[in-house]
Design a protein around this motif. Structure first.
Motif, PDB file in Angstrom:
ATOM      1  N   ILE A 120       0.829  -1.211   0.000  1.00  0.00           N
ATOM      2  CA  ILE A 120       0.000   0.000   0.000  1.00  0.00           C
ATOM      3  C   ILE A 120       0.863   1.261   0.000  1.00  0.00           C
ATOM      4  N   ASP A 121       1.983   1.229   0.713  1.00  0.00           N
ATOM      5  CA  ASP A 121       2.859   2.396   0.766  1.00  0.00           C
ATOM      6  C   ASP A 121       3.453   2.734  -0.599  1.00  0.00           C
ATOM      7  N   GLN A 122       3.560   1.756  -1.487  1.00  0.00           N
ATOM      8  CA  GLN A 122       4.116   2.002  -2.815  1.00  0.00           C
ATOM      9  C   GLN A 122       3.118   2.675  -3.755  1.00  0.00           C
ATOM     10  N   ILE A 123       1.807   2.500  -3.517  1.00  0.00           N
ATOM     11  CA  ILE A 123       0.822   3.010  -4.473  1.00  0.00           C
ATOM     12  C   ILE A 123       0.112   4.268  -3.997  1.00  0.00           C
ATOM     13  N   ARG A 124       0.278   4.654  -2.754  1.00  0.00           N
ATOM     14  CA  ARG A 124      -0.428   5.819  -2.218  1.00  0.00           C
ATOM     15  C   ARG A 124      -0.008   7.089  -2.949  1.00  0.00           C
ATOM     16  N   GLY A 125      -0.989   7.832  -3.484  1.00  0.00           N
ATOM     17  CA  GLY A 125      -0.729   9.099  -4.169  1.00  0.00           C
ATOM     18  C   GLY A 125      -0.449   8.971  -5.656  1.00  0.00           C
ATOM     19  N   ARG A 126      -0.465   7.774  -6.197  1.00  0.00           N
ATOM     20  CA  ARG A 126      -0.158   7.580  -7.619  1.00  0.00           C
ATOM     21  C   ARG A 126      -1.423   7.575  -8.455  1.00  0.00           C
ATOM     22  N   SER A 127      -1.257   7.679  -9.747  1.00  0.00           N
ATOM     23  CA  SER A 127      -2.403   7.657 -10.652  1.00  0.00           C
ATOM     24  C   SER A 127      -2.937   6.235 -10.786  1.00  0.00           C
ATOM     25  N   TYR A 128      -4.150   6.118 -11.313  1.00  0.00           N
ATOM     26  CA  TYR A 128      -4.806   4.812 -11.436  1.00  0.00           C
ATOM     27  C   TYR A 128      -4.035   3.892 -12.384  1.00  0.00           C
ATOM     28  N   ALA A 129      -3.635   4.401 -13.537  1.00  0.00           N
ATOM     29  CA  ALA A 129      -2.924   3.580 -14.520  1.00  0.00           C
ATOM     30  C   ALA A 129      -1.563   3.134 -13.987  1.00  0.00           C
ATOM     31  N   GLU A 130      -0.870   4.037 -13.316  1.00  0.00           N
ATOM     32  CA  GLU A 130       0.443   3.708 -12.760  1.00  0.00           C
ATOM     33  C   GLU A 130       0.310   2.671 -11.634  1.00  0.00           C
ATOM     34  N   THR A 131      -0.768   2.783 -10.854  1.00  0.00           N
ATOM     35  CA  THR A 131      -1.018   1.834  -9.776  1.00  0.00           C
ATOM     36  C   THR A 131      -1.249   0.428 -10.318  1.00  0.00           C
ATOM     37  N   LEU A 132      -2.031   0.318 -11.383  1.00  0.00           N
ATOM     38  CA  LEU A 132      -2.284  -1.002 -11.973  1.00  0.00           C
ATOM     39  C   LEU A 132      -0.997  -1.643 -12.468  1.00  0.00           C
ATOM     40  N   MET A 133      -0.138  -0.836 -13.084  1.00  0.00           N
ATOM     41  CA  MET A 133       1.118  -1.356 -13.599  1.00  0.00           C
ATOM     42  C   MET A 133       2.027  -1.822 -12.449  1.00  0.00           C
TER      43      MET A 133
END
Length: 137
Positions: free
Chosen positions: A35-48
Motif C-alpha cells: 500500500i505504501d508504494q501506491i499511495r498518491g499515484r495515478s490509477y494507470a500507474e497503480t495497476l502497472m
C-alpha cells in the motif's frame, strides 16, 4: 452518545469513490508494504505497479483498486484517466485462532491474522462544487 463521524471514513461523495476489503487473510504489515508504494499515484500507474510486484498482497489490493474505479465509473461517471489514489489504509482485523492436531492427542495453536484494506480514488477532473439544498443562494 452522538456519533457524528461519517460511515465512509470521511470520503467526499462527489469527488471520491471507495472500496473496502474486510477480513483479508494476510497480516497488515505485509499489506502495508504494498500500500505504501501506491499511495498518491495515478490509477494507470497503480495497476502497472501492482501487476509487476512479486508480493502475494498485490492481488487483493489490485481487485480493490479495480472495484473502486468501477464504483466511481458506474456511480459518478468518473473517467479512469483522471483518477488518483487519494487514501489507502490497512487496519488489523480479527485473528482467527485454530488448533492443529499433533502427536499424542495434543493441539498446537495456529493464529491466522486478517486485515481490512480501504482504497479511496479521487477524480481530479470532477468539479468540487455541488448543489446543496440546505444552502440558500
Amino acid at each position: 452518545m452522538i456519533n457524528n463521524k461519517k460511515k465512509s471514513g470521511g470520503v467526499n461523495q462527489y469527488t471520491e469513490a471507495c472500496a473496502i476489503g474486510k477480513y483479508i487473510s494476510m497480516s497488515a504489515h505485509k499489506a502495508r508494504r504494498v500500500i505504501d508504494q501506491i499511495r498518491g499515484r495515478s490509477y494507470a500507474e497503480t495497476l502497472m505497479i501492482l501487476e509487476l510486484m512479486p508480493y502475494r498482497a498485490c492481488y487483493p489490493i489490485l481487485k480493490l483498486v479495480y472495484s473502486a474505479a468501477s464504483n466511481g465509473n458506474h456511480n459518478m461517471r468518473f473517467k479512469e484517466a483522471s483518477l488518483i489514489i487519494s487514501k489507502a489504509q490497512v487496519t488489523e482485523g480479527k485473528t482467527v485462532k485454530k488448533l492443529k492436531p499433533r502427536a499424542r492427542g495434543r493441539g498446537y495453536p495456529i493464529k491466522r491474522t486478517t486485515c481490512h484494506i480501504t482504497i479511496v480514488l479521487k477524480d481530479l477532473g470532477a468539479k468540487e462544487e455541488h448543489f446543496d439544498p440546505l444552502i440558500q443562494i
